[in-house]
Design a protein around this motif. Structure first.
Motif, PDB file in Angstrom:
ATOM      1  N   GLY A   1       4.238   2.215   0.124  1.00 43.92           N
ATOM      2  CA  GLY A   1       3.113   2.000  -0.795  1.00 43.92           C
ATOM      3  C   GLY A   1       1.927   1.384  -0.066  1.00 43.92           C
ATOM      4  N   GLU A   2       2.223   0.444   0.819  1.00 41.42           N
ATOM      5  CA  GLU A   2       1.142  -0.195   1.581  1.00 41.42           C
ATOM      6  C   GLU A   2       0.473   0.804   2.531  1.00 41.42           C
ATOM      7  OE1 GLU A   2       3.020  -4.684   1.371  1.00 41.42           O
ATOM      8  OE2 GLU A   2       3.220  -3.565   3.220  1.00 41.42           O
ATOM      9  N   TRP A   3       1.297   1.701   3.062  1.00 39.87           N
ATOM     10  CA  TRP A   3       0.742   2.761   3.935  1.00 39.87           C
ATOM     11  C   TRP A   3      -0.234   3.619   3.134  1.00 39.87           C
ATOM     12  CZ3 TRP A   3       0.191   7.970   4.068  1.00 39.87           C
ATOM     13  CH2 TRP A   3      -0.175   8.549   5.296  1.00 39.87           C
ATOM     14  N   ILE A   4       0.159   3.951   1.923  1.00 35.49           N
ATOM     15  CA  ILE A   4      -0.685   4.770   1.040  1.00 35.49           C
ATOM     16  C   ILE A   4      -2.026   4.072   0.791  1.00 35.49           C
ATOM     17  CG2 ILE A   4      -0.882   5.506  -1.398  1.00 35.49           C
ATOM     18  CD1 ILE A   4       2.182   6.212  -1.145  1.00 35.49           C
ATOM     19  N   ILE A   5      -1.954   2.790   0.456  1.00 38.44           N
ATOM     20  CA  ILE A   5      -3.173   2.019   0.168  1.00 38.44           C
ATOM     21  C   ILE A   5      -4.122   2.042   1.380  1.00 38.44           C
ATOM     22  CG2 ILE A   5      -4.054  -0.327  -0.296  1.00 38.44           C
ATOM     23  CD1 ILE A   5      -1.457  -0.757  -1.984  1.00 38.44           C
ATOM     24  N   LYS A   6      -3.542   1.940   2.543  1.00 41.67           N
ATOM     25  CA  LYS A   6      -4.344   1.894   3.775  1.00 41.67           C
ATOM     26  C   LYS A   6      -4.891   3.264   4.167  1.00 41.67           C
ATOM     27  CE  LYS A   6      -3.826  -0.226   8.163  1.00 41.67           C
ATOM     28  NZ  LYS A   6      -2.820  -0.522   9.193  1.00 41.67           N
TER      29      LYS A   6
END
Ligand SMILES: [Fe+2]
Length: 168
Positions: free
Chosen positions: A88-93
């Motif tokens: 999810g954090e990868w997606i946000i970034k």
């Protein structure tokens, strides 16, 4: 396996499952505000924030579950939920564009919900097997909340990505 041994084994794996669920919920209490912050669509933002409140309630409910079987609440740290949160954090970034990011956040939330549903379904089956009525009721409440959150998110996903097909 003797009946008594089986009972002890079931109790042990049940406690372990509860410990891992507690870790999952506590990890999500930290992750959901980031998802809410990253979302552009106001309904989606609201959805994440509402699920955060619900998740805090689920942490408390799990503590009640521990108490209902005479155990102290303890979290067992797991890798899987951290991996899902990391994705999810990868997606946000990395995902560019508001709609694309929102759609991906919803897909990420769906991974989380299904992972949680799988965990609660197992715990519920074991609670039933052990005939822990109160425990069963509490777990059912949370499982229903997770299912509802997933359905709501999926509907929101459709309305964000395919607004012309919106039937909400
Ligand atoms: Fe949850």
């Amino acid at each position: 396996m003797k009946k008594n041994e089986q009972k002890m084994m079931l109790h042990d794996i049940f406690v372990q499952k509860l410990q891992s669920l507690l870790d999952v919920e506590q990890t999500l209490v930290k992750a959901l505000p980031k998802m809410a912050k990253a979302a552009s669509n106001p309904e989606l933002k609201k959805g994440f924030n509402e699920h955060l409140v619900e998740t805090k309630g689920q942490v408390e409910r799990l503590k009640e579950v521990f108490a209902s079987i005479g155990e102290k609440p303890k979290a067992l740290k797991g890798d899987a939920i951290r991996g899902i949160v990391k994705d999810g954090e990868w997606i946000i970034k990395n995902v560019k564009g508001k709609t694309a990011l929102d759609a991906n956040l919803i897909a990420a939330a769906s991974y989380v919900e299904h992972y949680e549903m799988a965990g609660y379904t197992a715990a519920l089956a074991w609670a039933k097997e052990m005939k822990h009525k109160d425990t069963e009721r509490l777990l059912k409440e949370t499982l229903a909340e997770e299912e509802k959150a997933d359905t709501k998110m999926a509907a929101l996903g459709k309305s964000i990505v395919f607004p012309e097909a919106n039937t909400l």
